[in-house]
Design a protein around this motif. Sequence first.
Motif, mmCIF file in Angstrom:
data_model
loop_
_atom_site.group_PDB
_atom_site.id
_atom_site.type_symbol
_atom_site.label_atom_id
_atom_site.label_comp_id
_atom_site.label_asym_id
_atom_site.label_seq_id
_atom_site.Cartn_x
_atom_site.Cartn_y
_atom_site.Cartn_z
ATOM 1 N N VAL A 94 27.491 76.678 14.103
ATOM 2 C CA VAL A 94 26.939 77.084 15.404
ATOM 3 C C VAL A 94 27.913 78.007 16.141
ATOM 4 O O VAL A 94 27.491 78.941 16.832
ATOM 5 N N THR A 95 29.204 77.795 15.975
ATOM 6 C CA THR A 95 30.178 78.669 16.654
ATOM 7 C C THR A 95 30.130 80.093 16.126
ATOM 8 O O THR A 95 30.641 81.009 16.775
ATOM 9 N N ASN A 96 29.501 80.300 14.988
ATOM 10 C CA ASN A 96 29.381 81.655 14.434
ATOM 11 C C ASN A 96 28.074 82.336 14.814
ATOM 12 O O ASN A 96 27.849 83.478 14.444
ATOM 13 N N TRP A 97 27.242 81.642 15.567
ATOM 14 C CA TRP A 97 25.970 82.241 15.983
ATOM 15 C C TRP A 97 26.196 83.444 16.896
ATOM 16 O O TRP A 97 25.613 84.507 16.701
ATOM 17 N N ARG A 98 27.050 83.287 17.888
ATOM 18 C CA ARG A 98 27.284 84.373 18.853
ATOM 19 C C ARG A 98 27.888 85.605 18.182
ATOM 20 O O ARG A 98 27.420 86.720 18.435
ATOM 21 N N GLU A 112 22.542 92.627 18.764
ATOM 22 C CA GLU A 112 22.706 93.285 20.059
ATOM 23 C C GLU A 112 23.129 94.743 19.934
ATOM 24 O O GLU A 112 23.029 95.493 20.892
ATOM 25 N N SER A 113 23.584 95.151 18.778
ATOM 26 C CA SER A 113 24.000 96.544 18.610
ATOM 27 C C SER A 113 22.815 97.482 18.401
ATOM 28 O O SER A 113 22.890 98.665 18.730
ATOM 29 N N LEU A 114 21.700 96.972 17.906
ATOM 30 C CA LEU A 114 20.541 97.828 17.626
ATOM 31 C C LEU A 114 20.031 98.584 18.854
ATOM 32 O O LEU A 114 19.820 99.799 18.785
ATOM 33 N N PRO A 115 19.836 97.925 20.017
ATOM 34 C CA PRO A 115 19.379 98.700 21.181
ATOM 35 C C PRO A 115 20.381 99.777 21.607
ATOM 36 O O PRO A 115 19.974 100.846 22.077
ATOM 37 N N LEU A 166 34.156 86.609 15.961
ATOM 38 C CA LEU A 166 34.008 86.239 14.555
ATOM 39 C C LEU A 166 35.262 85.540 14.036
ATOM 40 O O LEU A 166 35.165 84.521 13.348
ATOM 41 N N VAL A 167 36.427 86.066 14.385
ATOM 42 C CA VAL A 167 37.678 85.412 13.977
ATOM 43 C C VAL A 167 37.743 84.008 14.569
ATOM 44 O O VAL A 167 38.095 83.039 13.871
ATOM 45 N N MET A 168 37.385 83.893 15.846
ATOM 46 C CA MET A 168 37.384 82.575 16.488
ATOM 47 C C MET A 168 36.376 81.642 15.816
ATOM 48 O O MET A 168 36.681 80.477 15.525
ATOM 49 N N GLY A 169 35.184 82.138 15.553
ATOM 50 C CA GLY A 169 34.137 81.327 14.938
ATOM 51 C C GLY A 169 34.504 80.873 13.538
ATOM 52 O O GLY A 169 34.288 79.716 13.171
ATOM 53 N N ALA A 174 27.511 86.580 15.129
ATOM 54 C CA ALA A 174 26.434 87.187 14.337
ATOM 55 C C ALA A 174 25.442 87.903 15.246
ATOM 56 O O ALA A 174 24.981 89.014 14.938
ATOM 57 N N GLU A 175 25.130 87.291 16.375
ATOM 58 C CA GLU A 175 24.201 87.898 17.325
ATOM 59 C C GLU A 175 24.752 89.225 17.853
ATOM 60 O O GLU A 175 24.047 90.224 17.911
#
Length: 187
Positions: free
Chosen positions: A148-152, A160-163, A108-111, A154-155
């Motif tokens: 777009v660099t903030n997509w990952r 990805e934390s829900l499972p 997130l910091v990078m994005g 956010a994902e």
Amino acid sequence: MVAREFKKRRAVPIELRLNTLSQLFQSLDPYRFRERDLDRNAEEFIVTWARELPSDGALEILIHLPSSEARGEGQSDIQSAISRHFSFRAEEATQDLREQFAIGRIYLVMGLSVLTACMLSAQLIERLAPAQNWTRVVAEGLVILGWVTNWRPAEILLFESLPIYRRRRLMRRLATARVIVMPIAAA
């Protein structure tokens, strides 16, 4: 106001039929039952069954064993071993969440840094060459690249934390499941 009575939900059983108690534990683990890990197949069976059950009720693990095997180990030892195993799995899921959030924060910091740089670059390009089609295309492209660099991040942080949360919740439920050893009469 009408008072509602909520019935206590009966524990939902997960049943295993074993020939020997050793089928429940890893054969390569040298420790007594209390300290031993569950066999991978037994764990997978229990977890798969638990996933199919309602998520709001208590769980019971019924272990059907031949009478001679059922008398060998204390039920409290088996309860303790299963509880310890799933508590350890729940702690693993907690560690996975911590690691995932640490990685997500770095991304997130990078994005956000890339987004900021892209937006500033887009503004600079528009100021240096105003009212030209190519500057607008380049400026819009930079802004899109920044988002777009903030997509990952956010994902990672949102989806990805829900499972992992669900797996941890299930492992905690299994750690608190009541274990009942039921002797099977010899045929």
